[in-house]
Design a protein around this motif. Structure first.
Motif, PDB file in Angstrom:
ATOM      1  N   ILE A 126      36.957  47.855  34.429  1.00 33.25           N
ATOM      2  CA  ILE A 126      37.264  49.350  34.045  1.00 33.25           C
ATOM      3  C   ILE A 126      38.068  49.942  34.914  1.00 33.25           C
ATOM      4  O   ILE A 126      38.702  50.912  34.501  1.00 33.25           O
ATOM      5  N   ALA A 127      37.830  49.915  36.196  1.00 32.06           N
ATOM      6  CA  ALA A 127      38.843  50.691  37.331  1.00 32.06           C
ATOM      7  C   ALA A 127      40.223  50.364  36.980  1.00 32.06           C
ATOM      8  O   ALA A 127      41.292  50.999  37.471  1.00 32.06           O
ATOM      9  N   THR A 128      40.719  48.996  36.790  1.00 29.68           N
ATOM     10  CA  THR A 128      41.988  48.790  36.848  1.00 29.68           C
ATOM     11  C   THR A 128      42.504  48.579  35.239  1.00 29.68           C
ATOM     12  O   THR A 128      43.783  47.944  35.246  1.00 29.68           O
ATOM     13  N   GLY A 129      41.819  48.630  34.441  1.00 29.84           N
ATOM     14  CA  GLY A 129      42.031  48.149  32.805  1.00 29.84           C
ATOM     15  C   GLY A 129      43.141  49.367  32.349  1.00 29.84           C
ATOM     16  O   GLY A 129      43.567  50.274  32.960  1.00 29.84           O
ATOM     17  N   SER A 130      43.581  49.013  31.265  1.00 27.09           N
ATOM     18  CA  SER A 130      44.643  49.745  30.290  1.00 27.09           C
ATOM     19  C   SER A 130      43.917  51.116  30.096  1.00 27.09           C
ATOM     20  O   SER A 130      44.631  51.954  29.589  1.00 27.09           O
ATOM     21  N   VAL A 187      24.077  50.556  36.042  1.00 30.90           N
ATOM     22  CA  VAL A 187      24.718  49.688  37.129  1.00 30.90           C
ATOM     23  C   VAL A 187      26.231  49.853  37.549  1.00 30.90           C
ATOM     24  O   VAL A 187      26.684  50.047  38.391  1.00 30.90           O
ATOM     25  N   VAL A 188      26.928  49.839  36.445  1.00 29.68           N
ATOM     26  CA  VAL A 188      28.475  49.767  36.600  1.00 29.68           C
ATOM     27  C   VAL A 188      29.017  51.122  36.962  1.00 29.68           C
ATOM     28  O   VAL A 188      29.951  51.024  37.887  1.00 29.68           O
ATOM     29  N   ASN A 189      28.109  52.025  36.441  1.00 28.50           N
ATOM     30  CA  ASN A 189      28.704  53.335  36.916  1.00 28.50           C
ATOM     31  C   ASN A 189      28.575  53.756  38.473  1.00 28.50           C
ATOM     32  O   ASN A 189      29.203  54.600  38.803  1.00 28.50           O
TER      33      ASN A 189
END
Length: 239
Positions: free
Chosen positions: A102-106, A120-122
């Motif tokens: 998510i942090a590096t995606g398009s 959790v991801v947040n």
């Protein structure tokens, strides 16, 4: 009833507690023990008017700002050491990998804002954003927008659900039973999906570990004149 007790709480107190919870969610990763989504919904159950929702939403957004800033600084300072620490291994590499995508995606900033709605991801994306060197201004702008939408949405849902339950107390037991069954079903599906993913990864690793032998590595045939194979005895020297 619990909902009646929540409805008597001071909205300012609810906002202060929620701000502290969300501030700790991204820095000390307390959301792994006390899910931030559930905390926001419970806070919403204590609110009975749009004005109260707006007040607590502002406090919750401030908590998101503090937590995201602290998580970014934590990742900036300690980098991958947090991910590979004992607590990081306990979180699970698959969750770190998902947050990193998510942090590096398009998807860019909008994906970073939407990550607040992923449990959790947040809590992991601010740390990874700092680790990967994402500029703070760009990060905090999207993190703040996503946090405001996340807090306001869940507070509203919690308030509406509490109002419905107060007006329909006879449905409390059936709805609680349905919620419990849904939670169990989601847990089973999640566990099976994870087990299937791990099994595929293990089979892929085991399948790629063996190196195929050279072509024709079996018993070699000795060709005689004209390309026809000669019997093995013909290759032996006479006694």
């Amino acid at each position: 009833m619990i909902l009646d007790i929540l409805g008597q709480l001071d909205p300012a107190l609810v906002g202060g507690v929620l701000m502290a919870v969300l501030a700790l969610d991204n820095t000390l990763l307390t959301g792994l023990v006390i899910p931030a989504d559930a905390s926001i919904i419970v806070a919403g159950a204590a609110l009975t008017s749009p004005a109260e929702i707006a007040l607590v939403a502002a406090a919750g957004t401030a908590g998101c700002f503090l937590g995201a800033s602290g998580g970014w600084l934590l990742g900036r300072r300690y980098g991958a050491r947090v991910r590979h620490s004992r607590a990081g291994r306990w979180i699970g590499e698959h969750r770190w990998a998902r947050a990193e995508r998510i942090a590096t995606g398009s998807g860019g900033g909008p994906a970073l804002a939407a990550a607040h709605f992923l449990p959790v991801v947040n809590a992991l994306t601010p740390i990874l954003a700092g680790t990967l060197g994402m500029p703070y201004r760009s990060f905090i702008r999207w993190a703040l927008a996503g946090g405001a939408a996340w807090v306001t949405t869940y507070l509203t849902l919690g308030s509406l659900a509490a109002d419905f339950m107060r007006d329909n107390q006879h449905l409390t037991v059936p709805l609680a039973a349905c919620a419990a069954l849904l939670a169990v079903g989601l847990a089973v599906v999640t566990r099976r999906t994870r087990a299937s993913r791990n099994a595929r990864a293990a089979s892929g690793n085991s399948g790629g570990s063996g190196e195929p032998g050279p072509a024709g590595s079996g018993a070699a045939e000795i060709s005689g004149p004209g390309g026809s194979p000669e019997p093995e005895s013909a290759s032996r020297p006479p006694r």
